[in-house]
Write a protein that holds these residues in place. Structure first.
Motif, PDB file in Angstrom:
ATOM      1  N   THR A 221     -19.797  -7.619  -2.516  1.00 52.22           N
ATOM      2  CA  THR A 221     -19.568  -8.701  -3.482  1.00 52.22           C
ATOM      3  C   THR A 221     -18.464  -8.324  -4.460  1.00 52.22           C
ATOM      4  N   LEU A 222     -18.482  -7.072  -4.939  1.00 51.04           N
ATOM      5  CA  LEU A 222     -17.442  -6.618  -5.860  1.00 51.04           C
ATOM      6  C   LEU A 222     -16.071  -6.635  -5.193  1.00 51.04           C
ATOM      7  N   PHE A 223     -16.057  -6.345  -3.881  1.00 50.36           N
ATOM      8  CA  PHE A 223     -14.797  -6.387  -3.137  1.00 50.36           C
ATOM      9  C   PHE A 223     -14.227  -7.800  -3.129  1.00 50.36           C
ATOM     10  N   GLU A 224     -15.093  -8.792  -2.988  1.00 48.33           N
ATOM     11  CA  GLU A 224     -14.638 -10.184  -3.024  1.00 48.33           C
ATOM     12  C   GLU A 224     -14.026 -10.509  -4.385  1.00 48.33           C
ATOM     13  N   PHE A 225     -14.594  -9.924  -5.447  1.00 44.66           N
ATOM     14  CA  PHE A 225     -14.069 -10.183  -6.788  1.00 44.66           C
ATOM     15  C   PHE A 225     -12.652  -9.631  -6.946  1.00 44.66           C
ATOM     16  N   ILE A 226     -12.436  -8.365  -6.559  1.00 46.25           N
ATOM     17  CA  ILE A 226     -11.116  -7.770  -6.787  1.00 46.25           C
ATOM     18  C   ILE A 226     -10.055  -8.398  -5.889  1.00 46.25           C
ATOM     19  N   MET A 227     -10.477  -9.007  -4.799  1.00 47.49           N
ATOM     20  CA  MET A 227      -9.514  -9.678  -3.920  1.00 47.49           C
ATOM     21  C   MET A 227      -8.961 -10.949  -4.547  1.00 47.49           C
ATOM     22  N   LYS A 228      -9.545 -11.374  -5.663  1.00 47.99           N
ATOM     23  CA  LYS A 228      -9.037 -12.550  -6.363  1.00 47.99           C
ATOM     24  C   LYS A 228      -7.834 -12.209  -7.246  1.00 47.99           C
ATOM     25  N   LEU A 229      -7.554 -10.911  -7.426  1.00 48.56           N
ATOM     26  CA  LEU A 229      -6.437 -10.493  -8.273  1.00 48.56           C
ATOM     27  C   LEU A 229      -5.099 -10.827  -7.621  1.00 48.56           C
ATOM     28  N   ASP A 230      -4.113 -11.152  -8.470  1.00 46.13           N
ATOM     29  CA  ASP A 230      -2.755 -11.345  -7.966  1.00 46.13           C
ATOM     30  C   ASP A 230      -2.205 -10.003  -7.498  1.00 46.13           C
ATOM     31  N   VAL A 231      -1.533  -9.990  -6.357  1.00 42.71           N
ATOM     32  CA  VAL A 231      -0.934  -8.765  -5.831  1.00 42.71           C
ATOM     33  C   VAL A 231       0.437  -8.590  -6.484  1.00 42.71           C
ATOM     34  N   VAL A 232       0.636  -7.459  -7.153  1.00 36.33           N
ATOM     35  CA  VAL A 232       1.903  -7.215  -7.860  1.00 36.33           C
ATOM     36  C   VAL A 232       2.661  -6.025  -7.284  1.00 36.33           C
ATOM     37  N   THR A 233       2.166  -5.473  -6.182  1.00 39.12           N
ATOM     38  CA  THR A 233       2.812  -4.278  -5.603  1.00 39.12           C
ATOM     39  C   THR A 233       3.252  -4.511  -4.160  1.00 39.12           C
ATOM     40  N   ASP A 234       3.308  -5.776  -3.729  1.00 33.88           N
ATOM     41  CA  ASP A 234       3.636  -6.032  -2.323  1.00 33.88           C
ATOM     42  C   ASP A 234       5.077  -5.682  -1.981  1.00 33.88           C
ATOM     43  N   HIS A 235       5.916  -5.461  -2.992  1.00 36.70           N
ATOM     44  CA  HIS A 235       7.316  -5.084  -2.733  1.00 36.70           C
ATOM     45  C   HIS A 235       7.460  -3.583  -2.488  1.00 36.70           C
ATOM     46  N   LEU A 236       6.426  -2.793  -2.784  1.00 35.91           N
ATOM     47  CA  LEU A 236       6.503  -1.341  -2.616  1.00 35.91           C
ATOM     48  C   LEU A 236       6.295  -0.963  -1.158  1.00 35.91           C
ATOM     49  N   GLU A 237       7.109  -0.005  -0.689  1.00 38.07           N
ATOM     50  CA  GLU A 237       7.014   0.438   0.692  1.00 38.07           C
ATOM     51  C   GLU A 237       6.140   1.691   0.782  1.00 38.07           C
ATOM     52  N   PRO A 238       5.181   1.710   1.700  1.00 36.09           N
ATOM     53  CA  PRO A 238       4.362   2.920   1.869  1.00 36.09           C
ATOM     54  C   PRO A 238       5.205   4.063   2.430  1.00 36.09           C
ATOM     55  N   GLN A 239       4.921   5.270   1.982  1.00 38.65           N
ATOM     56  CA  GLN A 239       5.639   6.451   2.459  1.00 38.65           C
ATOM     57  C   GLN A 239       4.649   7.571   2.736  1.00 38.65           C
ATOM     58  N   ALA A 240       5.104   8.532   3.540  1.00 36.51           N
ATOM     59  CA  ALA A 240       4.274   9.703   3.806  1.00 36.51           C
ATOM     60  C   ALA A 240       4.006  10.433   2.493  1.00 36.51           C
TER      61      ALA A 240
END
Length: 665
Positions: free
Chosen positions: A615-634
């Motif tokens: 249930t808590l996971f459903e709550f945090i998924m309501k947040l706006d994503v502000v890091t989608d421009h960041l590229e994952p790195q090793a």
């Protein structure tokens, strides 16, 4: 007194634990040596000298200044003079009431004693009568017989072991002004004691000539003070009649007991011990209580010249509160060196900064008042009745205005500002591990996985407090349980406490954290043997919260994101977390489960169970994503972290017990 001696085959040895400031230099936990004596008395004397010398060396190695200040020396001198003036006055009064009193002889005895202590003050405890001293004494009217009597007086003081002054007397003088009894301070106290005795003995005309300066104008002051109305006679009906056989009723005079001001710190220690035993206070709270108690004693002794706890009054405590509100540096206590400063030095430090950085906040003041109140109550219960008249509640800061809501006290961080944080060098391309806040070469993508990278992201997507994350352990990140959503466990650990019982909680990890390599980072840190989640914040030479180190790194990032308003820091990001969930129509109880807040009613606090992780996971998924421009790195750790070296910003001379790295088996 602990002498730290033991006997082996009839010979005494000295052994002590190495002070923390010296342990890293000597590389051994204990110091020991043979005293080469079979005499217990001689061993104790040698051990005392060794203990004092070791304490002095440790203080200098720790960078602290253990020396008595001018104000502390003056306070000790005043106490010696005052005490011995009163004693000599009593002796004189007793002598004058006896038969055959000879005032000339009494003054002669006083003069001889004065010159004995004048020589001790000038030459030290080994003083002798020199030729030049004979000339000075003769010029002062002393005969050869008197001068011989001065020599005899010096010999008598040594035979009766009154010179040198006994160690416990000098130690009491030093501790009475909240200083350390180092060898140097004991020497200063000895000189001050001899000087005070000389000054008290010099007032012979006061005792035998009636020349008391306080008598001037005494009658006038008494007459002016007699403005109270006469006490009405009691009613005949209520008058009590004593039987002839009854003894007359006489109220015994109450003699106030002298209680050294330094005893207040001992009362504080007992309060701390009680709350520790009852598990009411954690280590940080205990340290806060001790710190304010020590500052209180220092202020009363150095600023108000209160040496007797029984003489403490409301106005003195009021001046201490004013000192905290208006004079002291706002961040007092964050540096261990602050405790070594005198009151005047603390005032000077406060005057050296702008007014906005002077004086502690109302909330902190009220916490200090609560600590002092508990110590006062403890002392009153143990006979210090004079403290009952002091009302600390009148000195507390006013609570929040009823017209101002708690939610308005924290500045709100706009969502665009949060996005700007993640557009700065540490998240995209920095110049290097030791220059995380500056842009790297154009076209590069250098990032280092550390606290400065992950903590802001964690705060935004979890709503956790800064210190909850900075002081987290590797084992607090749970992601290897089958069928369980990865989450972070917030709870007290060996590195830091949590704010309250409601703060203990589990928060699911947002998918963005996993995408950006947080779990890979945790695995690598754990594989290296670290306990702390962010070892790059840790220094063995400081006990400051790890969040302080993080904020020092994070502040320039806020400035780069054009977030410069007061109050818009890491906590404002947490505030944004709660504000977003509220806009998504989450209830107060739902938000409290994630933020670690308590309910504001018995129903919401006692009967609402924390939500399951799903249930808590459903709550945090309501947040706006502000890091989608960041590229994952090793995973790319800071070099000194990966090579498991001590932090380059650490000061080895102040090292403490390490908590960062896990112990090997």
């Amino acid at each position: 007194m602990a002498f730290h001696i033991f006997r082996r085959e009839a010979v005494y040895y000295w052994r002590r634990r190495t002070p923390r400031a010296l342990a890293i230099r000597f590389g051994r936990p204990h110091l020991s040596m043979s005293l080469r004596t079979t005499s217990r008395l001689a061993a104790r004397r040698l051990a005392t000298q060794l203990n004092l010398t070791l304490d002095d060396i440790a203080m200098f190695a720790d960078g602290a200044d253990p020396h008595l200040t001018r104000s502390q020396i003056e306070t000790m001198l005043h106490a010696v003079v005052d005490r011995h003036l009163a004693k000599l006055d009593r002796v004189a009064l007793a002598a004058k009431s006896g038969p055959g009193f000879d005032v000339a002889q009494a003054k002669a005895y006083d003069k001889r004693a004065y010159w004995a202590y004048a020589l001790l003050d000038a030459q030290g405890v080994t003083a002798v009568v020199r030729d030049e001293d004979r000339e000075r004494m003769a010029a002062d009217g002393l005969s050869e017989l008197d001068i011989e009597a001065v020599q005899d007086h010096l010999a008598m003081l040594r035979v009766n072991e009154l010179v040198p002054t006994k160690h416990y007397i000098l130690r009491g003088m030093i501790e009475g002004v909240a200083a350390k009894p180092t060898a140097m301070n004991l020497a200063v106290a000895q000189g001050t004691y001899l000087r005070g005795m000389k000054l008290a003995l010099a007032q012979s005309d006061r005792r035998y000539g009636g020349a008391r300066i306080e008598d001037d104008g005494l009658v006038d002051r008494m007459m002016l003070a007699e403005s109270d109305p006469p006490t009405p006679a009691s009613s005949i009906v209520n008058r009590s009649v004593d039987r002839p056989a009854d003894p007359p009723k006489v109220d015994a005079p109450t003699i106030p007991q002298f209680i050294p001001m330094a005893d207040f710190a001992q009362f504080a220690d007992r309060v701390v011990q009680q709350n520790d035993a009852d598990e009411h206070w954690d280590e940080k709270t205990q340290q806060q209580a001790k710190s304010i108690a020590n500052l209180f004693v220092k202020f009363m002794v150095q600023d108000q010249r209160i040496l007797d706890l029984g003489l403490l009054r409301q106005q003195h405590v009021g001046k201490f509160v004013d000192f905290l509100r208006f004079d002291i540096y706002k961040h007092y206590g964050k540096s261990t060196r602050d405790e070594q400063l005198t009151i005047e030095q603390l005032r000077e430090k406060g005057r050296s900064v702008v007014q906005a950085k002077r004086g502690i906040g109302g909330g902190t003041l009220n916490r200090h008042a609560t600590f002092l109140g508990q110590i006062f109550d403890h002392a009153i219960a143990r006979g210090v009745k004079s403290l009952e008249s002091i009302d600390l509640t009148k000195l507390r800061a006013k609570s929040r205005s009823k017209n101002k809501r708690a939610r308005d006290e924290r500045r709100k961080l706009p969502i665009d500002s949060a996005k700007a944080i993640f557009q700065t060098p540490p998240f995209i391309n920095c110049a290097g591990w030791d220059d995380l806040g500056k842009w790297g070469e154009q076209g590069g993508a250098l990032i280092f996985h550390c606290a400065l990278y992950f903590v802001p992201i964690l705060i935004y997507y979890s709503g956790a407090r800064r210190e909850e994350l900075c002081g987290a352990m590797v084992d607090d990140i749970i992601f290897d349980r089958e069928g369980c959503i990865p989450y972070i466990h917030i709870g007290a650990n060996e590195q830091r406490r949590i704010k309250n019982a409601q703060s203990k909680r589990n928060i699911p990890l947002h998918p963005e954290l996993i995408r950006l390599g947080f779990l890979d980072y945790v695995s690598k840190i754990k594989a290296l043997g670290y306990k702390l989640l962010f070892p790059d914040l840790y220094s063995p030479s400081t006990r400051s919260p790890l969040g302080n180190r993080f904020y020092k790194l994070f502040k320039p990032i806020l400035t780069a994101a054009k977030i410069t308003e007061e109050g818009l820091g890491a906590h404002a990001v947490r505030h944004l977390f709660g504000a977003q969930l509220k806009k998504k129509l989450l209830s107060k109880e739902d938000r409290a489960d994630l933020l670690g807040h308590g309910g504001d009613s018995e129903t919401s606090e006692r009967y609402c169970e924390p939500h399951e992780l799903d249930t808590l996971f459903e709550f945090i998924m309501k947040l706006d994503v502000v890091t989608d421009h960041l590229e994952p790195q090793a995973v790319n750790l800071i070099p000194w972290v990966e090579s498991m070296q001590v932090a380059p910003f650490s000061q080895p001379s102040r090292a403490k017990k390490p908590l960062v790295r896990a112990r090997g088996s």
